[in-house]
Design a protein around this motif. Structure first.
Motif, short mmCIF file in Angstrom:
data_model
loop_
_atom_site.label_atom_id
_atom_site.label_comp_id
_atom_site.label_asym_id
_atom_site.label_seq_id
_atom_site.Cartn_x
_atom_site.Cartn_y
_atom_site.Cartn_z
N ARG A 92 0.89 -1.17 0.00
CA ARG A 92 0.00 0.00 0.00
C ARG A 92 0.93 1.21 0.00
N ARG A 94 1.49 5.38 -0.43
CA ARG A 94 0.94 6.74 -0.42
C ARG A 94 1.87 7.62 -1.23
N ARG A 96 2.51 11.59 -3.16
CA ARG A 96 2.19 13.02 -3.13
C ARG A 96 2.65 13.64 -4.44
N GLU A 103 -2.44 14.13 -2.30
CA GLU A 103 -1.98 12.77 -2.00
C GLU A 103 -2.99 11.75 -2.47
N VAL A 104 -2.48 10.57 -2.82
CA VAL A 104 -3.32 9.45 -3.24
C VAL A 104 -2.66 8.18 -2.72
N GLU A 105 -3.47 7.16 -2.50
CA GLU A 105 -2.93 5.89 -2.01
C GLU A 105 -3.35 4.77 -2.95
N TYR A 106 -2.40 3.91 -3.27
CA TYR A 106 -2.65 2.78 -4.16
C TYR A 106 -2.16 1.50 -3.51
N ASN A 119 -8.57 1.91 -6.22
CA ASN A 119 -7.15 2.27 -6.08
C ASN A 119 -6.24 1.05 -6.00
N TYR A 151 5.46 11.85 -8.88
CA TYR A 151 4.93 11.53 -7.56
C TYR A 151 6.08 11.26 -6.61
N SER A 155 4.85 7.04 1.81
CA SER A 155 4.93 5.89 2.73
C SER A 155 4.67 4.60 1.98
N ASN A 157 3.41 0.69 3.06
CA ASN A 157 2.94 -0.21 4.10
C ASN A 157 2.84 -1.61 3.53
N GLU A 160 -2.15 -4.89 2.18
CA GLU A 160 -3.14 -3.85 2.02
C GLU A 160 -4.01 -3.71 3.24
#
Length: 161
Positions: A92, A94, A96, A103-106, A119, A151, A155, A157, A160
């Protein structure tokens, strides 16, 4: 002809196996009952209920074949359970946009599990390719028809969850 390898996470594999089991055991039986019931209406040449059921049967059988092919060519990837130092399948991430600050998270997954609306992006997509093996703080560049998007990885992670 060599078939294309399909990358799957454990969760993706389980989801596809469950769908295949459901189609083979439940949906096939339901459609067979619909066909049987529709035949009672008489001439099958002018029977829209029968035609609809046969079309649904063809769709389900096609999906079963597709799932079996995917599973036959699947390569299970070990998700990076503990590694948060670089992006890998299952991460996962994040991001920017350095210009706008947005910001977006994929979640990075194989193409079969991709769902951009949720996402979940493919490792084969332009953004996915750019992210793979990158680290926090890296600026990745993605070529798009209108130019280059940048981008910053904020972060990473594991998994998911």
């Amino acid at each position: 002809m060599v078939e294309k390898e399909v990358i799957l996470t454990h969760a993706g594999l389980q989801k596809l196996e469950e769908e295949l089991g459901y189609l083979k055991t439940v949906r096939r039986r339901e459609i067979a009952e619909r066909i049987k019931f529709a035949r009672q209406f008489g001439d099958i040449n002018e029977n829209s209920e029968y035609e609809d059921a046969k079309n649904e049967q063809a769709f389900v059988e096609g999906r079963i074949l597709t799932l079996e092919k995917i599973l036959r060519n699947a390569r299970l990837v070990e998700e990076c359970d503990y590694d948060v130092t670089q992006v890998c399948i299952g991460s996962r991430v994040r991001l920017r946009n350095p210009e706008s600050g947005e910001e977006v998270e994929y979640v990075l997954v194989g193409s079969t599990e991709a769902d951009p609306g949720k996402n979940r992006i493919s490792n084969e997509s332009p953004v996915g390719k750019a992210l793979l093996n990158s680290r926090v703080g890296d600026i990745v560049e993605v070529k798009v028809p209108v130019g280059i998007l940048k981008y910053e990885i904020v972060s990473i992670n594991p998994r998911e969850g």
